[in-house]
Write a protein that holds these residues in place. Structure first.
Motif, PDB file in Angstrom:
ATOM      1  N   PRO A 121       0.700  -1.269   0.130  1.00 46.97           N
ATOM      2  CA  PRO A 121       0.053   0.017   0.019  1.00 46.97           C
ATOM      3  C   PRO A 121       0.827   1.480  -0.121  1.00 46.97           C
ATOM      4  CG  PRO A 121      -1.029  -1.669   1.656  1.00 46.97           C
ATOM      5  CD  PRO A 121       0.325  -2.170   0.909  1.00 46.97           C
ATOM      6  N   GLN A 122       1.975   1.331   0.727  1.00 47.16           N
ATOM      7  CA  GLN A 122       2.854   2.682   0.949  1.00 47.16           C
ATOM      8  C   GLN A 122       3.405   2.757  -0.665  1.00 47.16           C
ATOM      9  OE1 GLN A 122       2.358   4.370   3.439  1.00 47.16           O
ATOM     10  NE2 GLN A 122       3.394   6.149   2.476  1.00 47.16           N
ATOM     11  N   GLN A 123       3.882   1.738  -1.095  1.00 44.71           N
ATOM     12  CA  GLN A 123       4.509   1.830  -2.317  1.00 44.71           C
ATOM     13  C   GLN A 123       3.732   2.213  -3.416  1.00 44.71           C
ATOM     14  OE1 GLN A 123       6.142  -2.239  -2.939  1.00 44.71           O
ATOM     15  NE2 GLN A 123       7.806  -1.892  -1.248  1.00 44.71           N
ATOM     16  N   ARG A 124       2.297   2.161  -3.368  1.00 41.16           N
ATOM     17  CA  ARG A 124       1.417   2.414  -4.388  1.00 41.16           C
ATOM     18  C   ARG A 124       1.092   3.819  -4.229  1.00 41.16           C
ATOM     19  NH1 ARG A 124      -3.051  -2.485  -2.979  1.00 41.16           N
ATOM     20  NH2 ARG A 124      -1.845  -4.119  -4.175  1.00 41.16           N
ATOM     21  N   ARG A 213      11.064  12.814  -7.124  1.00 38.66           N
ATOM     22  CA  ARG A 213      11.139  13.475  -5.876  1.00 38.66           C
ATOM     23  C   ARG A 213       9.807  13.914  -5.254  1.00 38.66           C
ATOM     24  NH1 ARG A 213      15.530  16.961  -5.232  1.00 38.66           N
ATOM     25  NH2 ARG A 213      17.532  15.765  -5.836  1.00 38.66           N
ATOM     26  N   VAL A 214       8.725  13.839  -6.032  1.00 43.85           N
ATOM     27  CA  VAL A 214       7.382  14.120  -5.490  1.00 43.85           C
ATOM     28  C   VAL A 214       6.902  12.689  -5.310  1.00 43.85           C
ATOM     29  CG1 VAL A 214       5.098  14.338  -6.267  1.00 43.85           C
ATOM     30  CG2 VAL A 214       7.031  15.893  -7.448  1.00 43.85           C
ATOM     31  N   SER A 215       7.288  11.729  -5.719  1.00 42.69           N
ATOM     32  CA  SER A 215       7.028  10.135  -5.095  1.00 42.69           C
ATOM     33  C   SER A 215       7.404  10.191  -3.761  1.00 42.69           C
ATOM     34  CB  SER A 215       7.684   9.267  -6.038  1.00 42.69           C
ATOM     35  OG  SER A 215       7.456   7.971  -5.586  1.00 42.69           O
ATOM     36  N   ALA A 216       8.921  10.789  -3.464  1.00 41.47           N
ATOM     37  CA  ALA A 216       9.384  10.451  -2.216  1.00 41.47           C
ATOM     38  C   ALA A 216       8.614  11.311  -1.209  1.00 41.47           C
ATOM     39  CB  ALA A 216      10.961  10.737  -2.264  1.00 41.47           C
ATOM     40  N   ARG A 217       8.255  12.402  -1.732  1.00 38.31           N
ATOM     41  CA  ARG A 217       7.570  13.300  -0.783  1.00 38.31           C
ATOM     42  C   ARG A 217       6.290  12.854  -0.295  1.00 38.31           C
ATOM     43  NH1 ARG A 217       7.644  17.670  -3.832  1.00 38.31           N
ATOM     44  NH2 ARG A 217       5.443  18.102  -4.140  1.00 38.31           N
ATOM     45  N   THR A 218       5.419  12.207  -1.198  1.00 36.10           N
ATOM     46  CA  THR A 218       4.094  11.835  -0.866  1.00 36.10           C
ATOM     47  C   THR A 218       4.040  10.431   0.103  1.00 36.10           C
ATOM     48  OG1 THR A 218       4.130  10.810  -2.980  1.00 36.10           O
ATOM     49  CG2 THR A 218       3.118  12.824  -2.900  1.00 36.10           C
ATOM     50  N   GLY A 219       4.991   9.259  -0.596  1.00 29.41           N
ATOM     51  CA  GLY A 219       4.872   8.010  -0.056  1.00 29.41           C
ATOM     52  C   GLY A 219       5.938   7.733   0.784  1.00 29.41           C
ATOM     53  N   SER A 220       7.049   8.610   0.962  1.00 30.50           N
ATOM     54  CA  SER A 220       8.311   8.645   1.549  1.00 30.50           C
ATOM     55  C   SER A 220       9.633   8.105   0.726  1.00 30.50           C
ATOM     56  CB  SER A 220       8.404   7.643   2.814  1.00 30.50           C
ATOM     57  OG  SER A 220       8.380   6.099   2.467  1.00 30.50           O
ATOM     58  N   THR A 221      10.740   8.365   0.868  1.00 29.96           N
ATOM     59  CA  THR A 221      11.810   7.987   0.007  1.00 29.96           C
ATOM     60  C   THR A 221      12.095   6.586   0.130  1.00 29.96           C
ATOM     61  OG1 THR A 221      12.867  10.111   0.859  1.00 29.96           O
ATOM     62  CG2 THR A 221      14.114   8.080   0.041  1.00 29.96           C
ATOM     63  N   ALA A 224       9.517   5.064  -2.136  1.00 31.07           N
ATOM     64  CA  ALA A 224       9.761   5.402  -3.529  1.00 31.07           C
ATOM     65  C   ALA A 224      10.977   4.358  -3.930  1.00 31.07           C
ATOM     66  CB  ALA A 224      10.399   6.680  -3.774  1.00 31.07           C
ATOM     67  N   LEU A 225      12.245   4.080  -3.221  1.00 26.47           N
ATOM     68  CA  LEU A 225      13.180   3.306  -3.719  1.00 26.47           C
ATOM     69  C   LEU A 225      12.808   1.623  -3.778  1.00 26.47           C
ATOM     70  CD1 LEU A 225      15.707   4.691  -1.236  1.00 26.47           C
ATOM     71  CD2 LEU A 225      15.767   4.887  -3.677  1.00 26.47           C
ATOM     72  N   GLU A 226      11.710   1.535  -2.773  1.00 28.58           N
ATOM     73  CA  GLU A 226      11.050   0.090  -3.021  1.00 28.58           C
ATOM     74  C   GLU A 226      10.466   0.015  -4.254  1.00 28.58           C
ATOM     75  OE1 GLU A 226      10.845  -0.516   1.848  1.00 28.58           O
ATOM     76  OE2 GLU A 226       9.072  -0.220   0.921  1.00 28.58           O
ATOM     77  N   CYS A 227       9.549   1.058  -4.403  1.00 27.45           N
ATOM     78  CA  CYS A 227       8.504   0.945  -6.003  1.00 27.45           C
ATOM     79  C   CYS A 227       9.729   0.820  -6.820  1.00 27.45           C
ATOM     80  CB  CYS A 227       7.757   2.157  -5.675  1.00 27.45           C
ATOM     81  SG  CYS A 227       6.739   2.219  -7.372  1.00 27.45           S
ATOM     82  N   MET A 228      10.911   1.660  -6.965  1.00 25.01           N
ATOM     83  CA  MET A 228      11.770   1.540  -8.130  1.00 25.01           C
ATOM     84  C   MET A 228      12.205   0.222  -8.321  1.00 25.01           C
ATOM     85  SD  MET A 228      14.468   4.606  -8.727  1.00 25.01           S
ATOM     86  CE  MET A 228      13.163   5.785  -8.048  1.00 25.01           C
ATOM     87  N   ASP A 229      12.591  -0.694  -7.051  1.00 25.04           N
ATOM     88  CA  ASP A 229      12.962  -1.697  -7.182  1.00 25.04           C
ATOM     89  C   ASP A 229      12.251  -2.855  -7.707  1.00 25.04           C
ATOM     90  OD1 ASP A 229      15.541  -1.026  -6.003  1.00 25.04           O
ATOM     91  OD2 ASP A 229      15.009  -1.649  -3.993  1.00 25.04           O
ATOM     92  N   GLN A 230      10.917  -2.674  -7.595  1.00 27.94           N
ATOM     93  CA  GLN A 230      10.005  -3.684  -8.170  1.00 27.94           C
ATOM     94  C   GLN A 230       9.968  -3.579  -9.929  1.00 27.94           C
ATOM     95  OE1 GLN A 230       9.441  -5.674  -5.989  1.00 27.94           O
ATOM     96  NE2 GLN A 230       7.052  -5.525  -5.499  1.00 27.94           N
ATOM     97  N   LEU A 231      10.441  -2.601 -10.275  1.00 27.67           N
ATOM     98  CA  LEU A 231      10.631  -2.453 -11.830  1.00 27.67           C
ATOM     99  C   LEU A 231      11.829  -3.410 -12.045  1.00 27.67           C
ATOM    100  CD1 LEU A 231      10.155   1.342 -12.458  1.00 27.67           C
ATOM    101  CD2 LEU A 231       8.380  -0.380 -12.655  1.00 27.67           C
ATOM    102  N   LEU A 232      12.749  -3.531 -11.429  1.00 29.94           N
ATOM    103  CA  LEU A 232      13.958  -4.561 -11.658  1.00 29.94           C
ATOM    104  C   LEU A 232      13.292  -5.884 -11.754  1.00 29.94           C
ATOM    105  CD1 LEU A 232      16.657  -3.161  -9.276  1.00 29.94           C
ATOM    106  CD2 LEU A 232      16.499  -2.687 -11.903  1.00 29.94           C
TER     107      LEU A 232
END
Length: 350
Positions: A121-124, A213-221, A224-232
């Motif tokens: 949910p937080q990554q979403r 940056r907006v992603s980190a501001r809304t959902g936390s840094t 945002a990093l974990e969401c990016m890792d999911q793309l890997l």
């Protein structure tokens, strides 16, 4: 500014074709002049700037269909400094995107269920923050003037594609001559596309960093990093979905009720598979991605550079925190779309 100037030249050519077609029709009305006039008008019409419309092949949700999902998107948009979206489309891509549609510039958010279901949910929230960030920061390439010029040039390039021919056929020689005549205009069109790419790529990649940056501001840094890792591990998601398609084809559901039951559990099985990827494998993928320069596509910066950029400075806390009750209500709102997309994957493959 140069990109817009090039785009205006492309649109000016479309206008010139249209005006020329009208001139030929008026001057040659009732005569042979109507033939080139009709041809030029048809060409100008096919190259015209077109407004994007809502997709007809995907489930599209309005506010009345998913009030909780829209409320969450509106809250994230307020934190990002913009307004929410007017429609949300659901598809089977491992991706998410935003765009404008219609004369009034309404906003469409497209959520790929394989990505959405794999996220916490937080990554979403971080994902939605990234997409809303695109409306905040702007992107020359996706503006109406430049984007529609891309579309016109792509149409031109299609027109000048070589025509398949059989050398032994009676028309083979004529087709060969036609293909030779196409070489120069095709290279010119490709050159224009390359110029537009070069002029807008830097701004497009910059927009991705700012959206992060907006992603980190809304959902936390961290989210945002974990969401990016999911793309890997997107390839793993593709493999899982293809395995499910193969399994269903061999000994899967028979009949509508069984197919619906299979579709209902598809996303849970996908999420479980991706969650089972161990941390050491994710770390290996991060290192391999850095060596290969992994990116979502050619318009995105390398993922490891986006990752490094988010780690500069202090970590941002979440401005929007996931709520379990809201997540359950959102899941209920998406249930029909989840089943429809899963059945589509079952029918068409992945």
């Amino acid at each position: 500014m140069l990109a817009v100037a090039v785009a205006l030249v492309v649109h000016a050519l479309t206008v010139a074709l249209t005006v020329g077609g009208i001139w030929f029709l008026v001057r040659g009305w009732g005569g042979l002049g109507m033939i080139p006039g009709a041809f030029l008008l048809a060409l100008g019409w096919s190259l015209r700037p077109r407004l994007t419309t809502l997709p007809e092949d995907k489930p599209v949700l309005r506010r009345a269909d998913a009030p909780e999902l829209f409320a969450l998107t509106d809250e994230i948009a307020r934190v990002a400094g913009t307004r929410g979206v007017d429609a949300i489309a659901i598809d089977a891509e491992i991706n998410a995107s935003v765009q404008s549609y219609g004369i009034r510039g309404q906003r469409l958010l497209t959520l790929g269920l394989p990505l959405w279901e794999a996220l916490t949910p937080q990554q979403r929230i971080a994902l939605l923050g990234h997409e809303m960030g695109h409306y905040v920061n702007g992107d020359t390439r996706h503006g109406l003037v430049v984007w529609s010029a891309y579309r016109s040039l792509t149409t031109w390039h299609y027109y000048f594609e070589p025509v398949d021919h059989d050398p032994l056929d009676d028309t083979g020689a004529l087709t060969l001559i036609l293909n030779l005549l196409y070489v120069v205009p095709r290279l010119l069109v490709r050159g224009m596309l390359t110029v537009l790419d070069g002029l807008t790529l830097r701004a497009t990649q910059r927009a991705e960093y700012l959206a992060d940056r907006v992603s980190a501001r809304t959902g936390s840094t961290q989210a945002a990093l974990e969401c990016m890792d999911q793309l890997l591990i997107a390839d793993s998601a593709s493999v899982t979905l293809q395995r499910e398609v193969n399994r269903a084809a061999l000994n899967g559901p028979r009949g509508r009720q069984q197919a619906a039951a299979w579709a209902e559990g598809l996303w849970e099985r996908l999420a479980a598979d991706l969650a089972s990827v161990p941390e050491h494998e994710r770390e290996r993928l991060r290192r391999a991605g850095a060596l290969r320069g992994h990116s979502v596509d050619a318009t995105h910066p390398p993922t490891h550079l986006r990752h490094a950029c988010l780690l500069i400075g202090e970590a941002a806390p979440a401005a929007v925190v996931a709520d379990d009750d809201q997540e359950r209500r959102i899941a209920g709102e998406l249930s029909a779309a989840r089943t429809k997309v899963a059945l589509q994957i079952l029918r068409d493959g992945y």
